[in-house]
Design an enzyme around this catalytic site. Structure first.
Site, PDB file in Angstrom:
ATOM      1  CE  LYS A   1     -32.406 -51.238 -32.985  1.00  0.00           C
ATOM      2  NZ  LYS A   1     -32.390 -50.629 -34.375  1.00  0.00           N
TER       3      LYS A   1
ATOM      4  CB  THR B   1     -28.587 -50.123 -34.629  1.00  0.00           C
ATOM      5  OG1 THR B   1     -29.647 -49.388 -34.034  1.00  0.00           O
ATOM      6  CG2 THR B   1     -29.141 -51.292 -35.405  1.00  0.00           C
TER       7      THR B   1
ATOM      8  CD  GLU C   1     -27.526 -41.652 -30.741  1.00  0.00           C
ATOM      9  OE1 GLU C   1     -27.490 -40.726 -31.545  1.00  0.00           O
ATOM     10  OE2 GLU C   1     -27.016 -42.767 -30.946  1.00  0.00           O
TER      11      GLU C   1
ATOM     12  CB  THR D   1     -35.654 -50.378 -36.736  1.00  0.00           C
ATOM     13  OG1 THR D   1     -35.691 -50.153 -38.129  1.00  0.00           O
ATOM     14  CG2 THR D   1     -36.531 -51.534 -36.365  1.00  0.00           C
TER      15      THR D   1
ATOM     16  CB  SER E   1     -25.260 -45.155 -41.182  1.00  0.00           C
ATOM     17  OG  SER E   1     -26.439 -44.914 -41.912  1.00  0.00           O
TER      18      SER E   1
ATOM     19  CG  ASN F   1     -30.567 -37.196 -35.586  1.00  0.00           C
ATOM     20  OD1 ASN F   1     -30.699 -38.268 -36.136  1.00  0.00           O
ATOM     21  ND2 ASN F   1     -30.913 -36.977 -34.330  1.00  0.00           N
TER      22      ASN F   1
END
Lengths: 409, 409
Positions: free
Chosen positions: B183, B157, B280, B194, B409, B404
């Site tokens: 992932k 993702t 990230e 996830t 999204s 964040n």
């Protein structure tokens, strides 16, 4: 900048009969700042305290607990900033004791155990005890009852504004004054990790009732705030009741007790919330209210899961009504056999989630409007019992990382 | 940028006999990206799974657990990205079931319960199940055993790099292959929260032994990583053993079991660590190792207290050997009657704290040198027992807040 918080106005912090405060610039860590405070108590004052549960607690915390447990009457408190005297081993304990001995001598107290010491500032560095002791006479020289604002300033470390509140109530036809100060800047700081609170009243209250009162108050104030979930080595809250108002001694569970309890809890709550409002980098003040749970514990679990989540805190910073993050936090809070389909989530007055997902009538703009406010209510209704809990917290901004990454005391 | 992590080389992910993988661009959320994966398993394959404990778990998680519990042989897995099908209530469950029915039909399986569905992506939005189902034929058309790298890419993702590892061991003179993909990008993402892991082997192993193996492996890999403490609605790890290598079925607690267990745990560990390395904003990869505790639980408490503290994570970002923050976290971790004077703290090989404070020989430059490295070992020796625990985590940077706060999204 602090969220809806400014320093107390001059004269807004009311003297409490029997409590004198004196400060000094003792050069403990920095020049030209108040960094030492003595609070002298009149004879007969009752004192109760609640302290950090961190097992790496500072020497003065251990000593203050011992002195309170000794049952000897407490005659004074001494607070230094600039150095926390934590992680300092046996020498740190000796320094805290020397400070108490020196102040007891100056005040003519019988025993060093009548002094409660407090420190806040850098951890793991030796307390410059000589400078602390050298500063005490200056504190004693300027002792006076109308020194609360100076006292609030003297205990600041990285706080942006001084924190203090007063409240008056009437009991038995007499005026009772309550005044308190606190420090801590929310984002619990690198090596400056302490929340301190001192609240005094001129009411007379039995020791038993005062200890019952402090538990009640702390569970509804200082124990309900969180910034980053880190618990400091030095956190302390002290209640002092001088009895100088002339009312009869209040016993537990009387009407007078309830009135005093509620007033002191209100002052404690404002002082605790002020710490969150002064959270470094904070741009939002959030009230997380969890209702209709089976017991207090599960309500607190949910409230803290929401309040500690960096994902949620950054979403609040961005004014983003990111429901998925809040629902996920409720889901991992550890509540026993939670029926996620039975609960509701509100942002302010807006119902945003129910039946395990987004509420049908909810429009994103409604959530976005709530999130833009500087003060935000997050309400979770678990619909499985009668208990509730509230936690106050702030958002998580660039400045939090900046301050905590760039700053090293 | 990921910390010491790059995508698998072409041909480095080895085919596992009996496992075919097919992908498609199904336009589930974005155009022109692989977003649908089918993993088809040969007859007789044993499958075991471990799933998120989040009570707001997604519909496909509930359904996959049910299908595994049915005891019916699993014939295929289907994974979509772009939508997590979480917080979607009863319609979400219907969508997950429809997906299973469609894939069972296409593969000629007897029952929809022979399909395990997985979803990852935005929460609280309806799964576009028509596009998922429409994409399945394309997946089946390009099913092949040598498609692991494509599969690793199809489940990404917000991951920066694809994650996959292979390992070969020899059992009974035959070569056994283990290949896995995962992932998740460490900083568990807004609505993209996830972690998924799929590990296959051509070894033959009893169901009982496989379930024992997955518990062992997950407790030493995916359960030992943390980025921000948030647990997602969709986390899943699946082990598959096709038995196509031709070796006899491995039973629990045999020498072959131990060899397979250790090899699969190694692959699981690398896959889990890859998620943290791809956090990230991550600039550092930290191993937090707690030793000589009374039991595993208290070691994990200390390791997680250190790994979750925003104060510590920002200090690592700043390469600041801020010992006070680490000692404070150990102090509030909740270890029963901890003697803080008995423990030692190391940064890499450097003893930094003992006897309740800074180690005598410790020089700040030593700690600073360790903190500058991209991979840092934090070792806590509790000196009160035989247990130990390890947690892997990453630091907390400006980019974490940026991603964040800015991203929705």
């Amino acid at each position: 900048m602090p969220v809806n918080l400014s320093a107390p106005q001059a004269n807004s912090l009311l003297p409490v009969k029997g409590v004198q405060l004196g400060f000094a610039e003792a050069n403990i860590r920095k020049q030209n700042r108040k960094d030492l405070l003595v609070i002298k108590l009149s004879e007969g004052t009752r004192v109760a305290g609640v302290f950090t549960k961190n097992q790496f607690c500072a020497a003065p915390v251990t000593l203050s607990k011992d002195h309170l447990a000794s049952g000897n009457e407490i005659r004074a408190l001494v607070v230094n900033t600039g150095n926390a005297n934590a992680g300092t081993g046996e020498p740190g304990m000796q320094h805290a004791k020397q400070t108490c001995v020196a102040l007891a001598d100056l005040l003519g107290a019988k025993s060093a155990s009548q002094i409660l010491p407090f420190s806040t500032g850098v951890i793991l560095e030796s307390l410059p005890v000589d400078r602390v002791i050298a500063g005490l006479p200056a504190c004693i020289e300027n002792l006076k009852e109308d020194n609360w604002l100076n006292a609030a300033e003297a205990i600041m470390t990285t706080d942006i504004v001084a924190k203090g509140y007063s409240k008056r109530i009437s009991l038995e036809g007499k005026t009772i004054t309550i005044t308190g100060i606190s420090k801590g800047s929310g984002m619990i700081h690198p090596n400056m990790a302490t929340m301190l609170g001192y609240i005094a009243t001129d009411a007379a209250i039995s020791q038993l009732a005062l200890e019952q009162l402090i538990d009640y108050a702390v569970n509804r104030s200082f124990n309900c705030i969180t910034v980053d979930g880190d618990t400091s080595t030095n956190d302390s809250l002290i209640l002092m009741a001088t009895g100088q108002s002339g009312i009869a001694e209040i016993q537990a569970d009387t009407a007078d007790y309830l009135a005093l309890r509620d007033a002191m809890t209100e002052v404690a709550t404002l002082l605790a919330q002020a710490i969150v409002r002064d959270g470094e980098g904070a741009t939002k003040f959030m009230t997380v209210q969890v209702e209709a749970g089976r017991d207090l514990e599960e309500c607190r679990k949910v409230a803290y899961a929401i309040s500690h989540s960096p994902l949620i805190k950054t979403a609040f910073f961005a004014s983003d009504p990111n429901l998925g993050r809040i629902l996920a936090a409720i889901g991992y809070a550890g509540v026993d056999s939670l029926d996620v389909n039975a609960m509701q989530l509100y942002l302010g007055d807006v119902l945003v989630a129910e039946n395990g997902g987004r509420a049908q009538a909810y429009q994103e703009e409604q959530g976005a409007a709530v999130m833009k406010e500087p003060e935000i209510l997050v309400r979770v209704v678990l619909n499985r019992g009668e208990a509730s809990a509230t936690v106050w917290t702030c958002d998580f901004s660039y400045d939090y990382v900046k301050i905590n990454a760039d700053y090293r005391s």
